[in-house]
Design a protein around this motif. Structure first.
Motif, PDB file in Angstrom:
ATOM      1  N   UNK A   1      18.631  24.549  -9.081  1.00 29.66           N
ATOM      2  CA  UNK A   1      17.700  23.556  -8.524  1.00 29.66           C
ATOM      3  C   UNK A   1      18.340  22.831  -7.347  1.00 29.66           C
ATOM      4  N   UNK A   2      19.605  22.431  -7.503  1.00 31.85           N
ATOM      5  CA  UNK A   2      20.306  21.747  -6.410  1.00 31.85           C
ATOM      6  C   UNK A   2      20.385  22.635  -5.177  1.00 31.85           C
TER       7      UNK A   2
ATOM      8  N   UNK B   1      11.736  25.159  -2.222  1.00 32.71           N
ATOM      9  CA  UNK B   1      11.591  24.097  -3.213  1.00 32.71           C
ATOM     10  C   UNK B   1      11.952  24.603  -4.596  1.00 32.71           C
ATOM     11  N   UNK B   2      11.610  23.796  -5.565  1.00 34.10           N
ATOM     12  CA  UNK B   2      11.953  24.121  -6.947  1.00 34.10           C
ATOM     13  C   UNK B   2      10.680  24.178  -7.768  1.00 34.10           C
ATOM     14  N   UNK B   3      10.446  25.299  -8.401  1.00 32.57           N
ATOM     15  CA  UNK B   3       9.290  25.492  -9.269  1.00 32.57           C
ATOM     16  C   UNK B   3       9.694  24.992 -10.654  1.00 32.57           C
ATOM     17  N   UNK B   4       9.374  23.737 -10.897  1.00 27.71           N
ATOM     18  CA  UNK B   4       9.870  23.040 -12.091  1.00 27.71           C
ATOM     19  C   UNK B   4       9.388  23.719 -13.377  1.00 27.71           C
ATOM     20  N   UNK B   5       8.134  24.070 -13.417  1.00 28.78           N
ATOM     21  CA  UNK B   5       7.580  24.637 -14.660  1.00 28.78           C
ATOM     22  C   UNK B   5       8.220  25.972 -15.010  1.00 28.78           C
ATOM     23  N   UNK B   6       8.504  26.780 -13.984  1.00 26.14           N
ATOM     24  CA  UNK B   6       9.059  28.111 -14.259  1.00 26.14           C
ATOM     25  C   UNK B   6      10.583  28.134 -14.178  1.00 26.14           C
ATOM     26  N   UNK B   7      11.197  27.067 -13.642  1.00 31.95           N
ATOM     27  CA  UNK B   7      12.656  27.051 -13.496  1.00 31.95           C
ATOM     28  C   UNK B   7      13.141  28.080 -12.499  1.00 31.95           C
TER      29      UNK B   7
END
Ligand code: SF4
Length: 223
Positions: free
Chosen positions: A6-7, A153-159
């Motif tokens: 994520x970072x 970006x970061x796809x939070x739901x899918x990680x």
């Protein structure tokens, strides 16, 4: 959740803001190799064409909902034929007839969010599972809801890392690339459809206005 990944995604988003589409996609290919996958809606094959000029082993995913226009399936087949890239065409577990039997006919009218979940979101989640990053052709100019999209970006739901190489492109930029590289384009785009999705939920219109026209729904839940 993978905090390091994520970072890296958020850092890359800052670093690549203002970079060209080729630089953003090139970074993704370099960084993730075959753990990257590119999602294609088959409106036009700009991102696929760009990918094919960089590598030949990163796969392209198309979600065949069972409700696509014949022109979209034809575009998929033409793209598959032209490019030397692995193309994964996958879809929901239930056929349209099967969904009608379980949920009743025309779920897209009664509960489009449920229909999109069954026919787009779940199949895409399943298809993306083996990958660490995915790229899509979403652009800020397409709608108000996409105005703040990052390049990376970061796809939070899918990680997973989510990459938008065309994020800063205008419609003119897309048209220029299509002309310069003779890119395959869905014939519906020259028939009044600016945006192409499933036939029950797509009508002619500018930008994404023809998608779920007459309802408050603007996205299918994939992005
Ligand atoms: Fe169903 Fe319409 Fe969503 Fe396609 S766009 S999955 S037909 S609700």
């Amino acid at each position: 959740m993978d905090a390091t990944l994520k970072d890296r995604a958020l850092h890359a988003g800052d670093e690549l803001e203002g970079a060209s589409a080729q630089e953003i996609l090139g970074w993704a290919v370099e960084e993730f190799g075959t753990k990257l996958v590119v999602a294609a809606s088959m409106a036009e094959a700009v991102l696929v064409d760009m990918l094919a000029r960089i590598c030949s082993d990163v796969p392209v995913i198309f979600i065949d909902t069972g409700y696509h226009f014949a022109e979209t399936i034809g575009t998929r087949d033409a793209v598959m034929h032209r490019y030397n890239l692995p193309l994964i065409s996958t879809g929901p577990q239930l056929t349209v007839a099967g969904q009608n039997a379980v949920y009743g006919p025309k779920l897209f009218e009664r509960d489009p969010d449920r229909c999109c979940q069954l026919r787009k979101v779940v199949p895409l989640d399943r298809a993306l599972a083996p990958y660490r990053a995915w790229a899509a052709g979403s652009r800020r100019a397409e709608s108000a809801g996409r105005r703040n999209l990052p390049a990376v970006g970061w796809d939070e739901r899918r990680g997973k890392v989510k990459i938008h190489p065309l994020v800063a492109w205008t419609d003119e930029d897309v048209n220029r690339y299509v002309q310069e590289h003779d890119v395959i384009v869905n014939p519906l785009l020259s028939d009044g459809y600016d945006s192409v999705g499933c036939w029950p939920c797509t009508s002619r219109g500018e930008g994404r206005a023809g998608r779920w026209a007459g309802s408050a729904k603007t996205e299918c839940g994939i992005h």
